[in-house]
Design a protein around this motif. Structure first.
Motif, PDB file in Angstrom:
ATOM      1  N   THR A   1       0.853  -1.176   0.000  1.00  0.00           N
ATOM      2  CA  THR A   1       0.000   0.000   0.000  1.00  0.00           C
ATOM      3  C   THR A   1       0.898   1.238   0.000  1.00  0.00           C
ATOM      4  O   THR A   1       2.112   1.140   0.216  1.00  0.00           O
ATOM      5  CB  THR A   1      -0.901   0.029   1.251  1.00  0.00           C
ATOM      6  OG1 THR A   1      -0.071   0.172   2.401  1.00  0.00           O
ATOM      7  CG2 THR A   1      -1.732  -1.240   1.356  1.00  0.00           C
ATOM      8  N   PHE A   2       0.275   2.410  -0.199  1.00  0.00           N
ATOM      9  CA  PHE A   2       1.055   3.656  -0.214  1.00  0.00           C
ATOM     10  C   PHE A   2       1.786   3.859   1.119  1.00  0.00           C
ATOM     11  O   PHE A   2       2.975   4.176   1.156  1.00  0.00           O
ATOM     12  CB  PHE A   2       0.120   4.837  -0.506  1.00  0.00           C
ATOM     13  CG  PHE A   2       0.816   6.168  -0.458  1.00  0.00           C
ATOM     14  CD1 PHE A   2       1.654   6.572  -1.487  1.00  0.00           C
ATOM     15  CD2 PHE A   2       0.648   7.013   0.645  1.00  0.00           C
ATOM     16  CE1 PHE A   2       2.307   7.801  -1.438  1.00  0.00           C
ATOM     17  CE2 PHE A   2       1.301   8.236   0.700  1.00  0.00           C
ATOM     18  CZ  PHE A   2       2.128   8.636  -0.350  1.00  0.00           C
ATOM     19  N   ASN A   3       1.040   3.635   2.224  1.00  0.00           N
ATOM     20  CA  ASN A   3       1.636   3.825   3.561  1.00  0.00           C
ATOM     21  C   ASN A   3       2.739   2.806   3.835  1.00  0.00           C
ATOM     22  O   ASN A   3       3.769   3.127   4.439  1.00  0.00           O
ATOM     23  CB  ASN A   3       0.563   3.735   4.647  1.00  0.00           C
ATOM     24  CG  ASN A   3      -0.311   4.979   4.682  1.00  0.00           C
ATOM     25  OD1 ASN A   3       0.121   6.047   4.224  1.00  0.00           O
ATOM     26  ND2 ASN A   3      -1.524   4.841   5.203  1.00  0.00           N
ATOM     27  N   GLU A   4       2.531   1.553   3.384  1.00  0.00           N
ATOM     28  CA  GLU A   4       3.546   0.518   3.571  1.00  0.00           C
ATOM     29  C   GLU A   4       4.804   0.830   2.767  1.00  0.00           C
ATOM     30  O   GLU A   4       5.920   0.585   3.236  1.00  0.00           O
ATOM     31  CB  GLU A   4       2.989  -0.857   3.173  1.00  0.00           C
ATOM     32  CG  GLU A   4       2.013  -1.435   4.192  1.00  0.00           C
ATOM     33  CD  GLU A   4       1.364  -2.724   3.711  1.00  0.00           C
ATOM     34  OE1 GLU A   4       0.918  -3.521   4.563  1.00  0.00           O
ATOM     35  OE2 GLU A   4       1.296  -2.928   2.468  1.00  0.00           O
ATOM     36  N   LYS A   5       4.611   1.397   1.576  1.00  0.00           N
ATOM     37  CA  LYS A   5       5.769   1.747   0.749  1.00  0.00           C
ATOM     38  C   LYS A   5       6.601   2.833   1.425  1.00  0.00           C
ATOM     39  O   LYS A   5       7.829   2.766   1.463  1.00  0.00           O
ATOM     40  CB  LYS A   5       5.287   2.217  -0.637  1.00  0.00           C
ATOM     41  CG  LYS A   5       6.426   2.444  -1.614  1.00  0.00           C
ATOM     42  CD  LYS A   5       5.892   2.818  -2.980  1.00  0.00           C
ATOM     43  CE  LYS A   5       7.057   3.045  -3.943  1.00  0.00           C
ATOM     44  NZ  LYS A   5       6.588   3.477  -5.283  1.00  0.00           N
ATOM     45  N   ARG A   6       5.898   3.848   1.983  1.00  0.00           N
ATOM     46  CA  ARG A   6       6.602   4.915   2.704  1.00  0.00           C
ATOM     47  C   ARG A   6       7.322   4.348   3.944  1.00  0.00           C
ATOM     48  O   ARG A   6       8.446   4.725   4.256  1.00  0.00           O
ATOM     49  CB  ARG A   6       5.618   6.003   3.136  1.00  0.00           C
ATOM     50  CG  ARG A   6       5.109   6.846   1.967  1.00  0.00           C
ATOM     51  CD  ARG A   6       4.178   7.935   2.420  1.00  0.00           C
ATOM     52  NE  ARG A   6       4.862   8.884   3.320  1.00  0.00           N
ATOM     53  CZ  ARG A   6       4.236   9.865   3.966  1.00  0.00           C
ATOM     54  NH1 ARG A   6       2.924  10.022   3.832  1.00  0.00           N
ATOM     55  NH2 ARG A   6       4.907  10.678   4.750  1.00  0.00           N
ATOM     56  N   GLU A   7       6.625   3.407   4.647  1.00  0.00           N
ATOM     57  CA  GLU A   7       7.226   2.786   5.838  1.00  0.00           C
ATOM     58  C   GLU A   7       8.478   2.000   5.452  1.00  0.00           C
ATOM     59  O   GLU A   7       9.505   2.061   6.133  1.00  0.00           O
ATOM     60  CB  GLU A   7       6.204   1.847   6.498  1.00  0.00           C
ATOM     61  CG  GLU A   7       6.732   1.201   7.785  1.00  0.00           C
ATOM     62  CD  GLU A   7       5.788   0.148   8.352  1.00  0.00           C
ATOM     63  OE1 GLU A   7       6.139  -0.442   9.398  1.00  0.00           O
ATOM     64  OE2 GLU A   7       4.714  -0.109   7.737  1.00  0.00           O
TER      65      GLU A   7
ATOM     66  N   GLU B   1      10.449   2.476   2.845  1.00  0.00           N
ATOM     67  CA  GLU B   1      11.524   3.419   2.493  1.00  0.00           C
ATOM     68  C   GLU B   1      12.172   4.005   3.741  1.00  0.00           C
ATOM     69  O   GLU B   1      13.388   4.191   3.804  1.00  0.00           O
ATOM     70  CB  GLU B   1      10.962   4.544   1.604  1.00  0.00           C
ATOM     71  CG  GLU B   1      10.610   4.072   0.199  1.00  0.00           C
ATOM     72  CD  GLU B   1       9.812   5.101  -0.582  1.00  0.00           C
ATOM     73  OE1 GLU B   1       9.411   6.139   0.025  1.00  0.00           O
ATOM     74  OE2 GLU B   1       9.564   4.884  -1.791  1.00  0.00           O
ATOM     75  N   GLN B   2      11.328   4.315   4.744  1.00  0.00           N
ATOM     76  CA  GLN B   2      11.860   4.866   5.991  1.00  0.00           C
ATOM     77  C   GLN B   2      12.710   3.834   6.733  1.00  0.00           C
ATOM     78  O   GLN B   2      13.747   4.159   7.321  1.00  0.00           O
ATOM     79  CB  GLN B   2      10.702   5.337   6.893  1.00  0.00           C
ATOM     80  CG  GLN B   2      11.146   6.094   8.148  1.00  0.00           C
ATOM     81  CD  GLN B   2      11.930   7.363   7.822  1.00  0.00           C
ATOM     82  OE1 GLN B   2      11.548   8.133   6.936  1.00  0.00           O
ATOM     83  NE2 GLN B   2      13.040   7.566   8.505  1.00  0.00           N
TER      84      GLN B   2
ATOM     85  N   LYS C   1      16.211   3.638   5.662  1.00  0.00           N
ATOM     86  CA  LYS C   1      17.044   4.722   6.177  1.00  0.00           C
ATOM     87  C   LYS C   1      17.365   4.491   7.662  1.00  0.00           C
ATOM     88  O   LYS C   1      18.478   4.728   8.124  1.00  0.00           O
ATOM     89  CB  LYS C   1      16.341   6.066   6.007  1.00  0.00           C
ATOM     90  CG  LYS C   1      16.138   6.489   4.570  1.00  0.00           C
ATOM     91  CD  LYS C   1      15.314   7.774   4.511  1.00  0.00           C
ATOM     92  CE  LYS C   1      15.014   8.150   3.055  1.00  0.00           C
ATOM     93  NZ  LYS C   1      14.103   9.331   2.991  1.00  0.00           N
TER      94      LYS C   1
ATOM     95  N   TRP D   1      11.025  -4.910   8.288  1.00  0.00           N
ATOM     96  CA  TRP D   1      11.577  -4.781   6.928  1.00  0.00           C
ATOM     97  C   TRP D   1      11.471  -6.108   6.176  1.00  0.00           C
ATOM     98  O   TRP D   1      11.123  -6.154   5.006  1.00  0.00           O
ATOM     99  CB  TRP D   1      13.041  -4.336   7.006  1.00  0.00           C
ATOM    100  CG  TRP D   1      13.680  -4.164   5.650  1.00  0.00           C
ATOM    101  CD1 TRP D   1      13.722  -3.039   4.900  1.00  0.00           C
ATOM    102  CD2 TRP D   1      14.347  -5.180   4.888  1.00  0.00           C
ATOM    103  NE1 TRP D   1      14.365  -3.265   3.708  1.00  0.00           N
ATOM    104  CE2 TRP D   1      14.759  -4.578   3.661  1.00  0.00           C
ATOM    105  CE3 TRP D   1      14.628  -6.526   5.091  1.00  0.00           C
ATOM    106  CZ2 TRP D   1      15.444  -5.276   2.680  1.00  0.00           C
ATOM    107  CZ3 TRP D   1      15.291  -7.226   4.106  1.00  0.00           C
ATOM    108  CH2 TRP D   1      15.697  -6.602   2.920  1.00  0.00           C
TER     109      TRP D   1
END
Length: 628
Positions: A562-568, A570-571, A574, A621
């Motif tokens: 999902t969009f939120n999972e993709k952002r999570e 990526e974070q 980092k 991850w």
């Protein structure tokens, strides 16, 4: 309960020295009993009598029929011509002899014999014993089976003798200081083994954690009397204190009454008729009771240390190896005033080498060791006792100095020093050969401290010392106005003394742990549990994701992030490297040897938090990566 072993009215002398007189006690089936007494009162001699190695001067020892005794002595009686495996299997135990034949057949790869002996082991039900034998040999690191006994070191012989006694599975185990020459892992294994064993146990040990966790009864031998305590070491301490206080109260009462009786004896000689004889007899009994002294003879070791300057000992990038063995690599540390460091690690990891580097007995391969100008080492070596047995106690100390001179101008004579070490004037002119092992160690400790050091290095100082001496030594070291570095397998001793630990991990790695031994062990166990939980969670996460993927593939195809999972995700990519960097920096700072102990402790707590957070993020991850 069935009595296994009984001693009645036992007395024993060694030459002119009376060890014990008219003592009696019984060991019952299933008990785990510890014998506690001061050094020099004949603990080892008493065990020799009970095991049938010696005979009492008076009294009788009764062993219940068919009870098999296994005796572990301080100086093992082994056949020097045997190989280790021959010594282990020298027994009349049928099951163990069958296992010996099986092991020999395996070594020769004789398939016919292996099959025949396997059937016999089935009949005897001995397979579980074979597993236990291998466990005992592995845990005690008896892995030199083809070596001759005569070629073994003192520590290897002790471990072999202990393994031999345990393997035979006797009904009654008699153990004399079983933890000496074992490393901490072996001691903890032996502790767990003896807790579970069905054998009845009688032992002498100064290891107080061992006493507390293994024993259910303690026998104290004091002033030719036997006192029994139905409990472990903690219970013994509590009840012994109650007993001593009651006895002191009795003595105080007797002293008050004695004063009245003395007046009567002095003022009324004419009253000493036949009718007064009972009172005269009672007077002498009362005099004897009032003169009894129940105070512990404590070793007063409040010796001041020489002045300690600002610069102590500084190690810079020190490395030391021997052919094929890397012991210390790139170790840096600056000792601070009054710190107390414990050293732990398995045998052969470089602990003794480190002590010899500190005292400049050895030189490092690389790096420097800078000793402050005021530093005066006192080095108590594990094998340092080297007295002339024909020399008198006082002579051994006077050879070092007639007097100790302190910074404040006061001084102490050799005689005063010895008196404080429980060697009263009448024994100071005895020959050293008459001293027990523990008394010789106490004398050796006296000679080390007589040199008035300000940097004490103690290599296994607790071996053969009685518990009373250990308590006082601990109090002395806590108050010692200097630095202390101690190697010891006595966990109780380490917990009371040290501020932090140098952990020798092998392959040259030495880490600085901010805490005592128990804190360290708890930390190791927590780390192991965390690693196991992490591995389990990772497996479960993988299984969960794989099951989900399979379900989706059967249906509408693989689910995307999902969009939120993709952002999570990526974070996380980092965060994880940043946390790993923080972890690496913290570990590097903690191993630098330059942090004060309070900061070292804070950083260890911070490191724990980062490790936990890193584990959580790595698992998340892993879960999301399956959907990328």
């Amino acid at each position: 309960m069935k009595p296994f072993l009984q001693g009645e009215n036992l007395s024993k002398r060694w030459g002119e020295l009376l060890l014990f007189e008219n003592i009696s006690f019984t060991v019952f089936e299933g008990q785990k009993v510890a014998l506690i007494a001061k050094n020099g009162t004949g603990k080892s001699t008493l065990l020799d009598l009970l095991a049938g190695k010696e005979s009492p001067d008076e009294g009788t020892i009764t062993l219940t029929n068919d009870v098999r005794i296994g005796y572990f002595e301080q100086i093992p009686a082994l056949n020097p011509n045997h190989t280790v495996i021959e010594e282990i299997f020298e027994t009349d135990n049928e099951k163990i002899n069958a296992i010996k034949a099986f092991e020999l057949a395996l070594a020769k790869n004789n398939q016919e014999e292996i099959a025949a002996i396997s059937s016999k082991l089935d009949e005897l039900g001995a397979w579980s014993i074979e597993v236990e034998i291998k466990q005992i040999l592995t845990q005690l690191k008896v892995n030199f089976l083809e070596q001759k006994v005569s070629q073994l070191s003192g520590g290897q012989k002790k471990r072999l003798a202990l393994a031999k006694v345990l393997i035979n599975q006797p009904d009654l185990l008699i153990l004399d200081e079983p933890t000496n020459h074992l490393d901490l892992e072996m001691i903890e294994w032996l502790e767990a083994y003896l807790e579970k064993t069905k054998s009845t146990l009688l032992m002498v040990t100064h290891d107080r954690y061992f006493l507390d966790r293994v024993c259910n009864e303690i026998i104290e031998m004091e002033d030719n009397q036997i006192y029994r305590y139905q409990g472990n070491y903690s219970y013994f301490l509590e009840k012994r204190e109650e007993r001593v206080q009651m006895q002191q109260a009795t003595v105080a009462k007797a002293k008050n009454l004695l004063r009245t009786e003395i007046e009567w004896m002095r003022r009324m000689p004419q009253a000493r008729s036949h009718k007064a004889k009972y009172r005269i007899n009672a007077f002498y009994d009362l005099q004897d009771k009032a003169s009894h002294n129940f105070r512990d003879n404590k070793v007063e070791m409040n010796v001041q240390s020489a002045r300690l300057g600002k610069k102590i000992v500084e190690l810079e990038h020190v490395s030391k190896s021997f052919p094929g063995v890397k012991l210390i690599e790139d170790f840096t540390y600056k000792f601070q005033r009054f710190e107390k460091v414990g050293i732990i690690g398995n045998n052969g990891t470089g602990k003794s080498t480190f002590l010899n580097l500190l005292t400049q007995t050895l030189t490092p391969d690389t790096g420097t060791i800078d000793i402050g100008p005021t530093i005066k080492f006192g080095y108590y070596r594990q094998d340092g006792i080297d007295f002339d047995p024909k020399e008198k106690v006082i002579e051994a100390v006077q050879k070092i100095a007639e007097f100790i001179h302190f910074e404040d101008g006061t001084k102490m004579s050799a005689t005063q020093m010895l008196t404080r070490f429980l060697f009263p004037p009448e024994t100071q002119y005895n020959y050293i050969e008459k001293l027990s092992g523990g008394e010789q160690r106490r004398l050796y400790l006296c000679t080390v401290l007589m040199q008035n050091p300000n940097f004490l290095i103690l290599d296994e100082p607790t071996n053969d010392l009685d518990i009373i001496t250990l308590n006082v030594l601990e109090d002395y070291l806590k108050a010692f106005a200097g630095c202390v570095v101690v190697v010891s397998h006595d966990r109780f001793f380490m917990d009371k003394i040290v501020d932090h630990l140098f952990v020798f991990e092998g392959e040259g790695t030495v880490s600085d742990f901010p805490g005592n031994y128990t804190i360290y062990r708890n930390k190791v166990e927590e780390d192991q549990e965390r690693e196991q939980a992490k591995a389990k969670a990772q497996n479960q996460a993988q299984e969960k994701v794989q099951a989900k993927v399979k379900t989706e593939e059967k249906g509408q195809g693989k689910r995307k992030l999902t969009f939120n999972e993709k952002r999570e995700f990526e974070q996380l990519e980092k965060d994880i490297p940043a946390l790993e960097q923080q972890k690496e920096e913290l570990e590097e700072a903690m191993n630098s040897g330059s942090l004060p102990h309070d900061e070292l402790y804070e950083k260890s707590l911070e490191l724990d938090k980062i490790k936990t957070l890193l584990d959580e993020k790595e698992m998340r991850w892993l879960e999301l990566s399956e959907l990328v």
